[in-house]
Design a protein around this motif. Structure first.
Motif, mmCIF file in Angstrom:
data_model
loop_
_atom_site.group_PDB
_atom_site.id
_atom_site.type_symbol
_atom_site.label_atom_id
_atom_site.label_comp_id
_atom_site.label_asym_id
_atom_site.label_seq_id
_atom_site.Cartn_x
_atom_site.Cartn_y
_atom_site.Cartn_z
ATOM 1 N N SER A 1 0.754 -1.364 -0.137
ATOM 2 C CA SER A 1 0.351 -0.055 0.118
ATOM 3 C C SER A 1 0.976 1.182 -0.162
ATOM 4 N N ALA B 1 -10.005 -11.441 -0.512
ATOM 5 C CA ALA B 1 -9.018 -11.194 0.029
ATOM 6 C C ALA B 1 -9.616 -9.681 1.028
ATOM 7 N N GLY C 1 -12.503 -7.529 -4.130
ATOM 8 C CA GLY C 1 -12.559 -9.005 -5.029
ATOM 9 C C GLY C 1 -12.326 -8.567 -6.676
ATOM 10 N N GLU D 1 -4.956 -5.115 -10.271
ATOM 11 C CA GLU D 1 -3.849 -4.746 -9.406
ATOM 12 C C GLU D 1 -4.366 -4.830 -7.677
ATOM 13 N N ARG E 1 0.054 10.614 1.595
ATOM 14 C CA ARG E 1 -1.070 10.735 0.690
ATOM 15 C C ARG E 1 -2.380 11.499 1.324
ATOM 16 N N ARG F 1 -2.259 -0.403 7.163
ATOM 17 C CA ARG F 1 -1.599 -0.953 6.390
ATOM 18 C C ARG F 1 -0.093 -1.118 6.118
HETATM 19 N N1 LIG Z 1 -7.129 -9.643 -3.877
HETATM 20 C C1 LIG Z 1 -7.613 -8.232 -4.011
HETATM 21 N N2 LIG Z 1 -6.885 -6.829 -3.183
HETATM 22 C C2 LIG Z 1 -6.870 -6.119 -4.024
HETATM 23 C C3 LIG Z 1 -8.456 -5.889 -5.161
HETATM 24 N N3 LIG Z 1 -8.941 -4.908 -5.230
HETATM 25 C C4 LIG Z 1 -8.063 -3.783 -4.814
HETATM 26 N N4 LIG Z 1 -6.732 -4.263 -3.812
HETATM 27 C C5 LIG Z 1 -5.866 -4.395 -3.041
HETATM 28 O O1 LIG Z 1 -5.976 -3.806 -2.142
HETATM 29 C C6 LIG Z 1 -5.436 -3.003 -1.571
HETATM 30 C C7 LIG Z 1 -5.881 -1.938 -0.979
HETATM 31 O O2 LIG Z 1 -6.884 -1.023 -1.869
HETATM 32 P P1 LIG Z 1 -7.309 0.106 -1.161
HETATM 33 O O3 LIG Z 1 -8.096 0.576 -0.116
HETATM 34 O O4 LIG Z 1 -8.070 1.072 -2.958
HETATM 35 O O5 LIG Z 1 -5.973 1.439 -1.108
HETATM 36 P P2 LIG Z 1 -4.680 1.792 -1.750
HETATM 37 O O6 LIG Z 1 -4.191 0.618 -2.775
HETATM 38 O O7 LIG Z 1 -3.714 1.377 -0.881
HETATM 39 O O8 LIG Z 1 -5.398 3.531 -2.495
HETATM 40 C C8 LIG Z 1 -4.324 -2.624 -2.374
HETATM 41 O O9 LIG Z 1 -2.999 -3.201 -2.576
HETATM 42 C C9 LIG Z 1 -5.087 -3.230 -3.980
HETATM 43 O O10 LIG Z 1 -4.254 -3.263 -4.665
HETATM 44 C C10 LIG Z 1 -8.962 -7.104 -5.785
HETATM 45 O O11 LIG Z 1 -10.256 -7.159 -6.297
HETATM 46 N N5 LIG Z 1 -8.327 -8.245 -5.192
#
Ligand SMILES: Nc1nc2c(ncn2[C@@H]2O[C@H](COP(=O)(O)OP(=O)(O)O)[C@@H](O)[C@H]2O)c(=O)[nH]1
Ligand SMILES: Nc1ncnc2c1ncn2[C@@H]1O[C@H](COP(=O)(O)OP(=O)(O)O)[C@@H](O)[C@H]1O
Length: 195
Positions: A22, A82, A90, A109, A145, A156
């Protein structure tokens, strides 16, 4: 003798998984890549996390309730999912399978546990790890951020240590020093000819 078909070989029609801690810059890199290369299709995930200011449903994520997420899992509609720092994320299965069938390069991603599930279920996927130039720079990016509370940033960062330790599970690593350079390298991997 040279292979006469080599010039016209199609781009690899496979799945690319981009993962990394993150705050490393995954969303920034992916947004830049999409702007410059709309032919790469980025999967939009579902999440139970609340939208940040400026995030729109169906663009960064599909924002769903816990009950809706439970239903998607029960109906086997997620390719992987996850729990991450208190929320669930997901990948909707249908749109990804549809694009891959149509020969469109697909980018996910996602975080580490999801990447591991994809390695099991779709062994042809290419796994790319996005690494920070240093731990200090990762802390700086995540803190600066300003989208999370101090407590969430700490949570995180704890997960980030685990994710950094998993780098060797990936096929290749890109260090996010310059967004533009990383995007070029990532695009080269995504569109490399079939081998
Ligand atoms: N397993 C999984 N992880 C995801 C998915 N979409 C986003 N993530 C991950 O979830 C984590 C948290 O995402 P987010 O809350 O948007 O925070 P950020 O990526 O740090 O801006 C990040 O590592 C993303 O890559 C998904 O569909 N499946
Ligand atoms: N190459 C870079 N150099 C400096 N800052 C960056 C770089 N890439 C991303 N950032 C900044 O780091 C912060 C975290 O990036 P973000 O894309 O939200 O990370 P992630 O999606 O991996 O959590 C953002 O403020 C972003 O502008």
């Amino acid at each position: 003798m040279s292979d006469p078909g080599s010039q016209s070989r199609p781009a690899r029609k496979r799945l690319t998984v981009l993962s990394g801690p993150s705050g490393v810059g995954k969303s920034t890199v992916v947004a830049h890549l999409r702007r410059e290369n709309p032919e790469v299709w980025l999967s939009v995930s579902v999440t139970t996390r609340r939208p940040r200011p400026g995030e729109r449903d169906g663009v960064q994520y599909y924002f769903v309730t816990d009950e809706e997420f439970d239903r998607l899992v029960a109906d086997d509609q997620l390719l992987e999912w996850a729990q991450f720092a208190g929320n669930r994320y997901g990948t909707p299965r249908g749109p990804v399978e549809e694009r891959l069938r149509a020969g469109v390069p697909v980018l996910l991603e996602i975080e580490l546990q999801g990447a591991r599930q994809i390695r099991e279920s779709m062994p042809d996927a290419l796994h790319v790890f996005l690494a920070p130039p240093s731990w200090e720079e990762l802390v700086r990016r995540l803190t600066r951020r300003g989208t999370e509370s101090e407590e969430v940033v700490q949570r995180r960062l704890e997960v980030a240590r685990i994710e950094l330790a998993a780098e060797k599970e990936f096929d290749t690593t890109l260090v996010n020093t310059s967004v533009r350079e990383v995007c070029e390298e990532l695009l080269a991997l995504i569109t490399a000819p079939e081998v």
